[in-house]
Design an enzyme around this catalytic site. Structure first.
Site, short mmCIF file in Angstrom:
data_model
loop_
_atom_site.label_atom_id
_atom_site.label_comp_id
_atom_site.label_asym_id
_atom_site.label_seq_id
_atom_site.Cartn_x
_atom_site.Cartn_y
_atom_site.Cartn_z
CB THR A 95 -0.91 0.03 1.25
OG1 THR A 95 -1.67 -1.18 1.29
CG2 THR A 95 -1.86 1.22 1.18
CE LYS A 170 -4.99 -1.46 1.43
NZ LYS A 170 -5.95 -2.23 2.23
CE LYS A 238 1.69 2.04 4.86
NZ LYS A 238 1.10 1.07 3.95
#
Ligand SMILES: NC(=O)C1=CN([C@@H]2O[C@H](COP(=O)(O)OP(=O)(O)OC[C@H]3O[C@@H](n4cnc5c(N)ncnc54)[C@H](OP(=O)(O)O)[C@@H]3O)[C@@H](O)[C@H]2O)C=CC1
Ligand SMILES: O=CC(=O)O
Length: 293
Positions: A95, A170, A238
């Site tokens: 990701t 995502k 993150k």
């Protein structure tokens, strides 16, 4: 089919093991090389460097922690770029943000190789069970070549078009997931601090229109204060950070996500980054007060 696999963390280990179980020949590499041994016991070969894996395999998959890891494995010495070229494909399932993906894609294309980004939705258990949701974009020919592997790793693959779209999808999904985890944590804390049973709240939620697998899975362990990492909190933070940056770029106001990001940051500052992302409950519980003032 022979594939290389770079990155054997929580997700990569489960995914590479799954490929081996389904008859793929897999050559693995991990920054901490000792972690390769578990996969060797399942039949994997080991490459000493990312470049060595790419030299050996026509297709190489990566599953790394964040943008800086994804870039380092491609661009640093002994990295992917040294051996990628005509007839070889690289698939990054980490990701990351779209800019990172685009940078990797351009460098690989310049060397004559093909690139697909393919981040996944689904955590440790779906990775073990081959039930991930794959959000791919980039080179369609490489995507088609990878379908046999994607079919083993996931229950559904989406091809989303140009590079960056997989990364963005995502981040949107995980922005929603992180906000939902904060909402659940606040709800459990509010129930607890106002004299209700948090377990009964979970039972009520599970019977109504906002029932979902995440509340059902994480709720009970949160009440026990058990945060064995399936999805590490540092990675969720993150993803919130990268999703907020995507919001900045597109002038999208996201106050709920911004507040959730603060809670994840606070959790990291308290040393909870390596625990499951549901450990954000510890922060929100703390903020709840005793409810008895
Ligand atoms: N866990 C989950 O539920 C899910 C995670 N993801 C995403 O998948 C990716 C991997 O997650 P997960 O497996 O949980 O993470 P882990 O933290 O368990 O594993 C991270 C991996 O990245 C490697 N790594 C970190 N920094 C570097 C670096 N500078 N150079 C080379 N390798 C590096 C680690 O190597 P080393 O062993 O040496 O530290 C390890 O193999 C992340 O992008 C995450 O956001 C997506 C869906 C679900
Ligand atoms: O990225 C995490 C997930 O559960 O999906």
């Amino acid at each position: 089919m022979e594939v290389g696999f770079l990155g054997l963390g929580i997700m990569g280990k489960a995914m590479a093991a799954n490929l081996l179980r389904h008859g793929f020949r897999v050559t693995v590499w991990n920054r901490t090389l000792s972690k390769c041994q578990e996969l060797v016991a399942l039949g994997a070969a080991v490459g000493e460097t990312p470049a060595a894996v790419v030299a050996k395999c026509r297709y190489t998959i990566a599953m790394l922690s964040d943008p800086s890891a994804a870039l380092s494995v491609v661009f640093d010495k002994d990295g992917v770029l040294e051996q990628i070229g005509e007839g070889k494909g690289y698939v990054d399932m980490s990701t990351v943000d779209a800019a990172t993906s685009c940078k990797i894609s351009e460098a690989i294309k310049q060397k004559g190789g093909a690139f697909v980004e393919a981040p996944v939705s689904g955590s440790k258990k779906p990775a073990e069970d081959g039930q991930l949701v794959i959000l791919a974009a980039g080179d369609k020919v490489l995507y088609d070549d990878m379908v046999p592997a994607f079919d083993v790793l996931g229950k559904k693959s989406f091809f989303l078009g140009e590079i960056g779209n997989g990364a963005k999808m995502k981040l949107v999904v995980n922005m929603i997931m992180g906000s939902m985890m904060n909402a659940l944590s606040e709800g459990l804390s509010l129930a607890d601090n106002s004299g209700l049973s948090p377990q009964t709240l979970l039972d009520v939620l599970d019977l109504g229109a906002i029932a979902n697998p995440m509340f059902k899975l994480k709720g009970p362990s949160m009440l026990q204060g058990s945060y064995n990492p399936a999805f590490p909190l540092k990675h969720q933070q993150k993803d919130m950070r990268l999703a907020l940056a995507l919001g900045d770029e597109n002038a999208v106001s996201m106050p709920v996500a911004a507040a959730s990001n603060e809670a994840f940051k606070k959790a990291r500052s308290l040393g909870l980054g390596d625990l499951d992302f549901s450990a954000v409950y510890e922060v929100l519980k703390g903020a709840g007060g005793s409810g008895k003032a």
